[in-house]
Design a protein around this motif. Sequence first.
Motif, PDB file in Angstrom:
ATOM      1  N   PHE A  45       0.723 -13.314  20.426  1.00  0.00           N
ATOM      2  CA  PHE A  45      -0.658 -13.667  20.138  1.00  0.00           C
ATOM      3  C   PHE A  45      -0.774 -15.177  20.002  1.00  0.00           C
ATOM      4  O   PHE A  45       0.040 -15.811  19.319  1.00  0.00           O
ATOM      5  N   GLY A  46      -1.779 -15.766  20.639  1.00  0.00           N
ATOM      6  CA  GLY A  46      -1.974 -17.202  20.575  1.00  0.00           C
ATOM      7  C   GLY A  46      -3.105 -17.590  19.636  1.00  0.00           C
ATOM      8  O   GLY A  46      -4.129 -16.909  19.572  1.00  0.00           O
ATOM      9  N   LEU A  47      -2.917 -18.674  18.900  1.00  0.00           N
ATOM     10  CA  LEU A  47      -3.958 -19.235  18.040  1.00  0.00           C
ATOM     11  C   LEU A  47      -4.171 -20.683  18.457  1.00  0.00           C
ATOM     12  O   LEU A  47      -3.288 -21.527  18.274  1.00  0.00           O
ATOM     13  N   LEU A  48      -5.329 -20.944  19.061  1.00  0.00           N
ATOM     14  CA  LEU A  48      -5.624 -22.269  19.595  1.00  0.00           C
ATOM     15  C   LEU A  48      -6.738 -22.921  18.797  1.00  0.00           C
ATOM     16  O   LEU A  48      -7.591 -22.240  18.230  1.00  0.00           O
ATOM     17  N   GLY A  49      -6.739 -24.253  18.796  1.00  0.00           N
ATOM     18  CA  GLY A  49      -7.813 -24.976  18.138  1.00  0.00           C
ATOM     19  C   GLY A  49      -7.491 -26.456  18.079  1.00  0.00           C
ATOM     20  O   GLY A  49      -6.328 -26.858  18.161  1.00  0.00           O
ATOM     21  N   PRO A  50      -8.519 -27.303  17.940  1.00  0.00           N
ATOM     22  CA  PRO A  50      -8.284 -28.749  17.852  1.00  0.00           C
ATOM     23  C   PRO A  50      -7.622 -29.117  16.531  1.00  0.00           C
ATOM     24  O   PRO A  50      -7.497 -28.291  15.621  1.00  0.00           O
ATOM     25  N   ASN A  51      -7.171 -30.363  16.420  1.00  0.00           N
ATOM     26  CA  ASN A  51      -6.583 -30.836  15.165  1.00  0.00           C
ATOM     27  C   ASN A  51      -7.601 -30.687  14.041  1.00  0.00           C
ATOM     28  O   ASN A  51      -8.776 -31.023  14.190  1.00  0.00           O
ATOM     29  N   GLY A  52      -7.139 -30.179  12.900  1.00  0.00           N
ATOM     30  CA  GLY A  52      -8.023 -29.998  11.765  1.00  0.00           C
ATOM     31  C   GLY A  52      -8.859 -28.736  11.818  1.00  0.00           C
ATOM     32  O   GLY A  52      -9.721 -28.519  10.965  1.00  0.00           O
ATOM     33  N   ALA A  53      -8.595 -27.872  12.808  1.00  0.00           N
ATOM     34  CA  ALA A  53      -9.410 -26.665  12.972  1.00  0.00           C
ATOM     35  C   ALA A  53      -9.053 -25.575  11.976  1.00  0.00           C
ATOM     36  O   ALA A  53      -9.851 -24.681  11.715  1.00  0.00           O
ATOM     37  N   LEU A 172       5.371 -19.306  15.394  1.00  0.00           N
ATOM     38  CA  LEU A 172       5.777 -20.488  16.155  1.00  0.00           C
ATOM     39  C   LEU A 172       4.630 -21.486  16.110  1.00  0.00           C
ATOM     40  O   LEU A 172       3.609 -21.304  16.773  1.00  0.00           O
ATOM     41  N   ASP A 173       4.782 -22.536  15.321  1.00  0.00           N
ATOM     42  CA  ASP A 173       3.715 -23.516  15.117  1.00  0.00           C
ATOM     43  C   ASP A 173       3.963 -24.741  15.996  1.00  0.00           C
ATOM     44  O   ASP A 173       4.754 -25.609  15.665  1.00  0.00           O
ATOM     45  N   GLU A 174       3.298 -24.770  17.152  1.00  0.00           N
ATOM     46  CA  GLU A 174       3.412 -25.861  18.129  1.00  0.00           C
ATOM     47  C   GLU A 174       4.872 -26.188  18.442  1.00  0.00           C
ATOM     48  O   GLU A 174       5.327 -27.323  18.295  1.00  0.00           O
ATOM     49  N   PRO A 175       5.642 -25.207  18.900  1.00  0.00           N
ATOM     50  CA  PRO A 175       7.077 -25.433  19.123  1.00  0.00           C
ATOM     51  C   PRO A 175       7.378 -26.414  20.242  1.00  0.00           C
ATOM     52  O   PRO A 175       8.450 -27.017  20.248  1.00  0.00           O
ATOM     53  N   LEU A 203       1.750 -17.606  18.049  1.00  0.00           N
ATOM     54  CA  LEU A 203       2.030 -18.931  18.609  1.00  0.00           C
ATOM     55  C   LEU A 203       0.810 -19.828  18.480  1.00  0.00           C
ATOM     56  O   LEU A 203      -0.291 -19.447  18.881  1.00  0.00           O
ATOM     57  N   THR A 204       0.982 -21.019  17.910  1.00  0.00           N
ATOM     58  CA  THR A 204      -0.060 -22.033  17.996  1.00  0.00           C
ATOM     59  C   THR A 204       0.401 -23.104  18.970  1.00  0.00           C
ATOM     60  O   THR A 204       1.595 -23.445  19.025  1.00  0.00           O
ATOM     61  N   THR A 205      -0.521 -23.623  19.744  1.00  0.00           N
ATOM     62  CA  THR A 205      -0.179 -24.624  20.744  1.00  0.00           C
ATOM     63  C   THR A 205      -1.422 -25.399  21.138  1.00  0.00           C
ATOM     64  O   THR A 205      -2.548 -24.920  20.985  1.00  0.00           O
ATOM     65  N   HIS A 206      -1.204 -26.612  21.636  1.00  0.00           N
ATOM     66  CA  HIS A 206      -2.296 -27.403  22.209  1.00  0.00           C
ATOM     67  C   HIS A 206      -2.290 -27.311  23.730  1.00  0.00           C
ATOM     68  O   HIS A 206      -3.178 -27.855  24.390  1.00  0.00           O
ATOM     69  N   ALA A 211      -0.332 -21.180  26.608  1.00  0.00           N
ATOM     70  CA  ALA A 211      -1.007 -20.002  26.055  1.00  0.00           C
ATOM     71  C   ALA A 211      -1.382 -19.020  27.156  1.00  0.00           C
ATOM     72  O   ALA A 211      -1.246 -17.800  26.995  1.00  0.00           O
ATOM     73  N   ASP A 212      -1.849 -19.543  28.283  1.00  0.00           N
ATOM     74  CA  ASP A 212      -2.270 -18.696  29.404  1.00  0.00           C
ATOM     75  C   ASP A 212      -1.091 -17.896  29.943  1.00  0.00           C
ATOM     76  O   ASP A 212      -1.204 -16.701  30.259  1.00  0.00           O
ATOM     77  N   GLU A 213       0.069 -18.542  30.033  1.00  0.00           N
ATOM     78  CA  GLU A 213       1.260 -17.895  30.597  1.00  0.00           C
ATOM     79  C   GLU A 213       1.860 -16.859  29.646  1.00  0.00           C
ATOM     80  O   GLU A 213       2.300 -15.794  30.085  1.00  0.00           O
ATOM     81  N   LEU A 214       1.847 -17.147  28.343  1.00  0.00           N
ATOM     82  CA  LEU A 214       2.612 -16.340  27.406  1.00  0.00           C
ATOM     83  C   LEU A 214       1.816 -15.265  26.675  1.00  0.00           C
ATOM     84  O   LEU A 214       2.334 -14.172  26.433  1.00  0.00           O
ATOM     85  N   CYS A 215       0.585 -15.559  26.313  1.00  0.00           N
ATOM     86  CA  CYS A 215      -0.105 -14.746  25.317  1.00  0.00           C
ATOM     87  C   CYS A 215      -0.912 -13.604  25.929  1.00  0.00           C
ATOM     88  O   CYS A 215      -1.643 -13.795  26.910  1.00  0.00           O
ATOM     89  N   GLY A 216      -0.771 -12.430  25.318  1.00  0.00           N
ATOM     90  CA  GLY A 216      -1.586 -11.300  25.735  1.00  0.00           C
ATOM     91  C   GLY A 216      -3.009 -11.448  25.266  1.00  0.00           C
ATOM     92  O   GLY A 216      -3.962 -11.104  25.972  1.00  0.00           O
ATOM     93  N   ARG A 217      -3.189 -11.963  24.047  1.00  0.00           N
ATOM     94  CA  ARG A 217      -4.519 -12.263  23.518  1.00  0.00           C
ATOM     95  C   ARG A 217      -4.487 -13.630  22.847  1.00  0.00           C
ATOM     96  O   ARG A 217      -3.436 -14.087  22.372  1.00  0.00           O
ATOM     97  N   ILE A 218      -5.659 -14.250  22.795  1.00  0.00           N
ATOM     98  CA  ILE A 218      -5.783 -15.594  22.223  1.00  0.00           C
ATOM     99  C   ILE A 218      -7.005 -15.630  21.321  1.00  0.00           C
ATOM    100  O   ILE A 218      -8.065 -15.093  21.665  1.00  0.00           O
ATOM    101  N   ALA A 219      -6.851 -16.268  20.152  1.00  0.00           N
ATOM    102  CA  ALA A 219      -7.987 -16.560  19.285  1.00  0.00           C
ATOM    103  C   ALA A 219      -8.185 -18.067  19.259  1.00  0.00           C
ATOM    104  O   ALA A 219      -7.215 -18.826  19.189  1.00  0.00           O
TER     105      ALA A 219
END
Length: 336
Positions: A45-53, A172-175, A203-206, A211-219
């Motif tokens: 599962f991916g968790l995306l967002g800008p800095n400070g989000a 995994l926080d921005e590995p 997984l969190t990532t910028h 995220a597109d390659e790895l994650c089944g779902r993304i928030a």
Amino acid sequence: MGEHAIEAVGLHRSYRSRTGWLRPQRREVHAVAGVDLAVRHGELFGLLGPNGAGKTTTIKLLNTLLIPTGGEARICGFDVVRQTREVRRRIGYVFGGDRGLYDRLSARDNLRYFAELYGVPGREQKRRIAELFALVRLTGREDDRVESYSRGMRQRLHIARGLLHRPRVLFLDEPSIGVDPVAARELRQTVAELAATGTTVLLTTHYMAEADELCGRIAVIAGGRLQALGTPAELRHHADGRRVLEVQAYGVTDGQLAAIRARPGVREVSLAVHGAAQLLGVQSDAGVDVQADVLRELSGVRLGRVTARQPTLEDAYVAIVNRAAEPTPLVGGVPA
């Protein structure tokens, strides 16, 4: 609760800040403002967002490093506040960067040391460490000092360290932060292989491609709230009906960006810096050709490549995050 490895309901974290000396002002900051989340067992599962989000704050609430000021969260059915010890037995936490390893020790000695801290039985340590070196593709480099490792190798060793006690959930926080493209590709392969073993990964990532390659779902989180949730293909629908103009430029000003944003048909404008160059992205309605207007506004700026293309996940992400800055009615933490 049984079908979910991670579950959060109304998760909230706020803190008070103080500004000024002569007339200090206190205000309450909502780092996480009511997050609802459910991640299935074995999901990547991916968790995306800008800095400070609120990405890292959310992870720290879920892995017991911070206490929520509201709401609740469970890991494998155990409450993160009332059953902290049970939660910690079932989770691993890997963060980006160089911290957390002992440079003067070999990779093997690092893992032996952390195996003791994690309470891995002595009779299992040798076999478990060998399994992990194979998983992260460091076999043959076990007895090298960590100070000789590249940044990508260090990150893979970080992952091995986080897996020593066989956690059911790995954060995994921005590995891949600061890792070169080749090492990042190897890291993605390691994460994909890890998820294939049945471990739940958040997984969190910028990096949108990651995220597109790895994650089944993304928030997507912004302003402390979830703004969108779905598969990568579903998230791309947030940029449906648009076209994207990309312009390589050198010296675009804030005034020019504002003028481009005000042009008819323009929906989103982003500017990324790549070395000495800027990459201007302009999303417009599909039926509107804004290229001539954009180039007119950039008069006097040295330009490079100009291309038009279909929207990607990154374009959809930009649209979601920019929309989050606008006043929008929310239903259950997700815009209606």
